[in-house]
Enzyme design. Sequence first.
Site, mmCIF file in Angstrom:
data_model
loop_
_atom_site.group_PDB
_atom_site.id
_atom_site.type_symbol
_atom_site.label_atom_id
_atom_site.label_comp_id
_atom_site.label_asym_id
_atom_site.label_seq_id
_atom_site.Cartn_x
_atom_site.Cartn_y
_atom_site.Cartn_z
ATOM 1 N N ASN A 21 46.012 41.553 28.620
ATOM 2 C CA ASN A 21 45.617 40.273 29.060
ATOM 3 C C ASN A 21 45.957 39.488 27.519
ATOM 4 O O ASN A 21 45.778 39.912 26.608
ATOM 5 C CB ASN A 21 44.294 40.121 29.108
ATOM 6 C CG ASN A 21 43.727 40.697 30.423
ATOM 7 O OD1 ASN A 21 44.555 41.214 31.209
ATOM 8 N ND2 ASN A 21 42.374 40.830 30.715
ATOM 9 N N LYS A 72 36.651 35.663 25.446
ATOM 10 C CA LYS A 72 36.012 35.193 26.981
ATOM 11 C C LYS A 72 35.050 33.888 26.644
ATOM 12 O O LYS A 72 34.691 33.448 27.678
ATOM 13 C CB LYS A 72 35.381 36.277 27.713
ATOM 14 C CG LYS A 72 36.127 37.713 27.771
ATOM 15 C CD LYS A 72 37.189 37.043 28.946
ATOM 16 C CE LYS A 72 37.752 38.685 29.369
ATOM 17 N NZ LYS A 72 39.195 38.076 30.028
ATOM 18 N N ASN A 131 49.252 35.745 31.673
ATOM 19 C CA ASN A 131 49.013 34.680 31.060
ATOM 20 C C ASN A 131 48.782 33.648 32.447
ATOM 21 O O ASN A 131 48.975 32.485 32.230
ATOM 22 C CB ASN A 131 50.331 34.225 30.349
ATOM 23 C CG ASN A 131 50.126 33.065 29.434
ATOM 24 O OD1 ASN A 131 49.159 32.986 28.580
ATOM 25 N ND2 ASN A 131 50.810 32.162 29.428
ATOM 26 N N GLY A 132 47.821 34.125 33.216
ATOM 27 C CA GLY A 132 47.504 33.057 34.419
ATOM 28 C C GLY A 132 46.289 32.410 34.291
ATOM 29 O O GLY A 132 45.781 31.513 34.834
ATOM 30 N N GLY A 133 45.260 32.944 32.851
ATOM 31 C CA GLY A 133 44.160 32.315 32.914
ATOM 32 C C GLY A 133 43.931 30.885 32.509
ATOM 33 O O GLY A 133 44.808 30.385 31.626
ATOM 34 N N GLY A 167 44.798 37.690 41.108
ATOM 35 C CA GLY A 167 44.356 38.649 40.040
ATOM 36 C C GLY A 167 45.503 39.519 39.418
ATOM 37 O O GLY A 167 46.660 39.270 39.757
ATOM 38 N N HIS A 168 45.241 40.166 38.377
ATOM 39 C CA HIS A 168 46.382 40.890 37.574
ATOM 40 C C HIS A 168 46.901 42.083 38.462
ATOM 41 O O HIS A 168 48.019 42.793 38.192
ATOM 42 C CB HIS A 168 45.979 41.243 36.275
ATOM 43 C CG HIS A 168 44.834 41.705 36.163
ATOM 44 N ND1 HIS A 168 44.565 43.046 36.760
ATOM 45 C CD2 HIS A 168 43.441 41.140 35.351
ATOM 46 C CE1 HIS A 168 43.039 43.261 36.204
ATOM 47 N NE2 HIS A 168 42.665 42.324 35.562
ATOM 48 N N GLN A 195 53.075 34.475 39.037
ATOM 49 C CA GLN A 195 52.419 35.326 39.997
ATOM 50 C C GLN A 195 52.375 34.593 41.209
ATOM 51 O O GLN A 195 52.675 33.272 41.320
ATOM 52 C CB GLN A 195 51.409 35.846 39.606
ATOM 53 C CG GLN A 195 50.258 35.189 39.349
ATOM 54 C CD GLN A 195 48.822 36.048 39.278
ATOM 55 O OE1 GLN A 195 48.357 35.978 38.136
ATOM 56 N NE2 GLN A 195 48.282 36.824 40.206
#
Length: 504
Positions: free
Chosen positions: A251, A392, A117-119, A222-223, A193
């Site tokens: 994601n 996206k 959930n970093g996007g 990045g993941h 993260q």
Amino acid sequence: MPSDSLMPKSDSFNARMRGSSHIDFKTATTGVAAKAMRNELSNLVRSVSDPETKRAFDTEMQSFFYLFTRYLSERARSQELVWDRIKSPSDDKVVPYSKLPSGDVANLNNLAVLKVNGGLGTSMGMTGAKSALEVKDDMTFLDLTVRQIEHLNTTYRVDVPLILMTSFNTHEDTLRIIKKYANQQLRITTFNQSRYPRMYKETLLPCPKSADDDKKHWYPPGHGDLYNALYQSGVLDQLLSEGKEYLFVSNSDNLGAVVDEKILQHMIDSQSEFIMEVTDKTKADVKGGTLIDYEGSIQLLEVAQVPSEHVEDFKSVRKFKIFNTNNLWLNLKAVKRIMEKGEMELEIIVNPKTTDDGQAVIQLETAAGAAIKHFQNGHGVNVPRSRFLPVKSCSDLLLIKSDIYSLQHGQLVINENRMFETTPVIKLGDHFKKIAQFQKRFKKIPKIIELDHLTVTGDVYFGRNVTLRGTVIIVANEGQSIHIPDGCVLENRLLSGNLNMIEL
């Protein structure tokens, strides 16, 4: 400070270099770059005054330094995959979903779900956490995930917790959003993260000058950082102590990634420590990573790792028929074992960026799926396309918001009146790129249950209750606009020029 901290070591660099004039140039420059980076990072660590914050930051910078030195040595050796040794994985390494046994729901008690959930959704013109975007029936990505897991927990009387891996960009936002789920039937844990420094491409020195320097100088790596962050945050140990054995990772913007008892059952039966969900590649998926057999071991190959002369080969559907959905199933005990041994080395993806003032910087990132090679009996399961529905772009969003899909317990279900297995191809032009524009240009989402293909470019507006069928192409020329009136039906039409649709 911990003994293996980033402070310069006493065996000075010069002492080691003396008397070895024959040392090859690349190794020498690697040493210089590593030393310069170590000094810069030490300065960053020194800029933190609070002891506890300093310790955590130091650990984080050590992880970054380790990644950086690996990057330097790989660059010096310039190790590229030998293209001719890449084979498609054997049949036993990619199991068809249709062959999986039905699952026992009791296994769900040993499962936890993690959403990456970093996007930020910057490509869609958003400023906050992407998972806060309303995608369907006034519900956000996060709402849908919560609804799904709550349904599992109440239907089967199990306890599947939800874990959110946030980045420094989305952490505050996420904490604010999850407050509204306080009375729901599920437990939510969040952890952050890593935050690594961007570096200048020319000098390979970090952009930030202090630990609290502007956000734009840092990046989430990045993941692939998932394993390190899970381990360092204590969340891995917490899950193991609660008796959780398996983790389903996906994601947060993939609306098809729902818990599947069959895949979990297969993981248990096959004693696999790592399962990657793959799905058949179409022309729209040319960039997705793929599973390969490289000298007998199964690995993830990302487009960024492909030598430029083979990129077209990589994108072709002939050689690589599947791609990675980034829906991953992990054995938590195995994750702990690998992390404790310090063996989690993932292929480094160099992500070039340009700063607002035009400077070239690089970010060193890793992909979660690349870890497959470290786990025992890691393999792929070829799942239906319905398990891969990422949002996206605004073109994806139009499809999800439309009457093609309805919601059942937070899960997207294809409308039974849709005659075809496939969903329509939708291509919205640059005028629809940002979410605010998208919302302004559609008074209401058109009915597209019988649509095959839609292309829209230029300054176009849609009224209410518009129906699109077959192939519809709408092109407003430069400096002109097209307004499609309320209640209009377009079937197999090409509209171009400057139209007020009343003329038709």
